[in-house]
Design an enzyme around this catalytic site. Structure first.
Site, short mmCIF file in Angstrom:
data_model
loop_
_atom_site.label_atom_id
_atom_site.label_comp_id
_atom_site.label_asym_id
_atom_site.label_seq_id
_atom_site.Cartn_x
_atom_site.Cartn_y
_atom_site.Cartn_z
N LYS A 21 0.83 -1.20 0.00
CA LYS A 21 0.00 0.00 0.00
C LYS A 21 0.86 1.25 0.00
O LYS A 21 0.56 2.24 -0.68
CB LYS A 21 -0.92 0.01 1.22
CG LYS A 21 -2.06 -0.99 1.16
CD LYS A 21 -2.97 -0.83 2.36
CE LYS A 21 -4.13 -1.81 2.31
NZ LYS A 21 -5.05 -1.64 3.47
N ASP A 78 -8.89 1.88 4.01
CA ASP A 78 -9.33 0.52 4.33
C ASP A 78 -9.93 -0.02 3.06
O ASP A 78 -10.72 0.64 2.39
CB ASP A 78 -10.35 0.49 5.46
CG ASP A 78 -10.54 -0.92 6.00
OD1 ASP A 78 -9.52 -1.56 6.34
OD2 ASP A 78 -11.68 -1.40 6.07
N SER A 79 -9.51 -1.19 2.70
CA SER A 79 -9.93 -1.74 1.41
C SER A 79 -10.13 -3.24 1.54
O SER A 79 -9.65 -3.87 2.48
CB SER A 79 -8.90 -1.44 0.33
OG SER A 79 -7.62 -1.92 0.69
#
Length: 212
Positions: A21, A78-79
């Site tokens: 990320k 947030d994924s």
């Protein structure tokens, strides 16, 4: 799109320790002249409990906590993956989806998550394997001002992993229009169409108003 003016918030924290990320988010922000730090630079913060009921809530929990502790602007995302045949699962539990499964020798958590998902979809036909990656990206200023951007990437769960780029569920996330998995895309190709790239572009498009 006009380049937003990032000053005075030229030093921000990405509220994550996930190297994948950080790579995906830091590179576009660097191009706007922003000094990007990760949580590894602030070991005193420790783990943050993500106990929200949605991607948005979890992103805000992380960003608010980090901004309050450091006094800096914080960006958190947030994924996760929503699979139609599983009524939206694994959703916000994507990273921990296979915690109830035993790892095979040398198996990473990402590989175990994919193994469980493929098992759950073993008898699901092609036309019912629709899915999407969802990302909610929250930015929180030290004065409490907040902004949340949402990005979605539609796809289809493949029958087996393909490719070695990316991370998470990328090897089994198929993009029908390209005939490839997310893990077969270059970083530039992925950023151009991914859920995280879409959320980041929305965040940057609103950055000037957010930081003024």
């Amino acid at each position: 799109m006009d380049m937003p003016v990032l000053a005075p918030f030229q030093r921000i924290i990405l509220a994550t320790t996930n190297d994948g990320k950080i790579r995906e988010l830091a590179e576009p922000l660097h191009s706007f002249g922003v000094d990007v730090l990760g949580l590894a630079n602030f070991p005193e913060i420790g783990s943050i409990e993500e106990n929200g009921d949605s991607f948005e809530e979890n992103a805000l929990i992380k960003a608010r906590t980090v901004s309050a502790i450091t006094g800096l602007l914080s960006v958190a995302d947030d994924s996760g993956l929503e699979v139609d045949a599983l009524d939206g699962a694994p959703g916000i539990h994507s990273a921990r989806y296979s915690n109830d499964w035993e790892s095979l020798p040398g198996e990473s958590r990402d590989a175990r998550n994919m193994r469980k998902l493929l098992h759950e979809l073993a008898n699901v036909p092609e036309e019912s394997r629709g899915c999407r990656f969802v990302c909610c990206m929250a930015a929180v200023r030290p004065d409490g001002k907040e902004f949340v951007a949402r990005g979605i990437w539609e796809g289809r769960i493949l029958h087996e992993p393909r490719g070695s780029n990316g991370f998470g569920y990328d090897p089994i996330f198929g993009i029908p229009a390209l005939g490839k998995s997310a893990a077969q895309l270059t970083r530039e190709e992925k950023n151009a169409c991914s859920h995280r790239g879409n959320a980041l572009r929305r965040l940057l498009a609103n950055w000037e108003n957010f930081t003024s």
